[in-house]
Design a protein around this motif. Structure first.
Motif, PDB file in Angstrom:
ATOM      1  N   MET A  37       0.828  -1.212   0.000  1.00 10.97           N
ATOM      2  CA  MET A  37       0.000   0.000   0.000  1.00 10.97           C
ATOM      3  C   MET A  37       0.862   1.262   0.000  1.00 10.97           C
ATOM      4  O   MET A  37       0.448   2.295  -0.528  1.00 10.97           O
ATOM      5  N   ASN A  38       2.067   1.175   0.542  1.00 12.67           N
ATOM      6  CA  ASN A  38       2.992   2.311   0.503  1.00 12.67           C
ATOM      7  C   ASN A  38       3.389   2.670  -0.929  1.00 12.67           C
ATOM      8  O   ASN A  38       3.871   3.774  -1.169  1.00 12.67           O
ATOM      9  N   PHE A  39       3.205   1.759  -1.864  1.00 14.52           N
ATOM     10  CA  PHE A  39       3.477   2.032  -3.272  1.00 14.52           C
ATOM     11  C   PHE A  39       2.201   2.379  -4.045  1.00 14.52           C
ATOM     12  O   PHE A  39       2.212   3.239  -4.916  1.00 14.52           O
ATOM     13  N   VAL A  40       1.111   1.716  -3.720  1.00 17.70           N
ATOM     14  CA  VAL A  40      -0.154   1.928  -4.430  1.00 17.70           C
ATOM     15  C   VAL A  40      -0.719   3.331  -4.181  1.00 17.70           C
ATOM     16  O   VAL A  40      -1.139   4.012  -5.123  1.00 17.70           O
ATOM     17  N   ILE A  41      -0.728   3.767  -2.940  1.00 18.40           N
ATOM     18  CA  ILE A  41      -1.315   5.075  -2.600  1.00 18.40           C
ATOM     19  C   ILE A  41      -0.576   6.219  -3.289  1.00 18.40           C
ATOM     20  O   ILE A  41      -1.222   7.071  -3.918  1.00 18.40           O
ATOM     21  N   PRO A  42       0.760   6.296  -3.240  1.00 21.91           N
ATOM     22  CA  PRO A  42       1.429   7.382  -3.972  1.00 21.91           C
ATOM     23  C   PRO A  42       1.184   7.325  -5.481  1.00 21.91           C
ATOM     24  O   PRO A  42       1.089   8.362  -6.142  1.00 21.91           O
TER      25      PRO A  42
END
Length: 85
Positions: free
Chosen positions: A60-65
């Protein structure tokens, strides 16, 4: 950027799902995601105590940005011409 201009949100979603934002937004997601993952879950991963939920949070640290930068990209491409019905 002229080819990515849109007027309705349906057109914006179509651009997003056709991959129009990939080239400019993936590098942002990689850098921000790596930094967030290191700051927020780095100690857990380094200690070997990472669980499935930890890896979900890393993802999620990659998906959200990516989603946020895609939104910014699409807003910048929005047509300035008023919508007429």
């Amino acid at each position: 950027m002229k080819g990515t201009e849109w007027k309705t949100w349906i057109e914006a979603f179509r651009l997003f799902f056709n991959g129009e934002t990939l080239r400019s937004c993936i590098p942002v997601a990689l850098v921000v995601g790596l930094l967030l993952s290191t700051i927020n879950q780095g100690d857990v991963i380094a200690s070997g105590a990472a669980t499935t939920f930890t890896w979900f949070k890393v993802g999620m640290n990659f998906v959200i940005p990516f989603c946020v930068s895609s939104y910014g990209y699409l807003i910048a491409c929005r047509s300035k011409t008023p919508i007429t019905y």
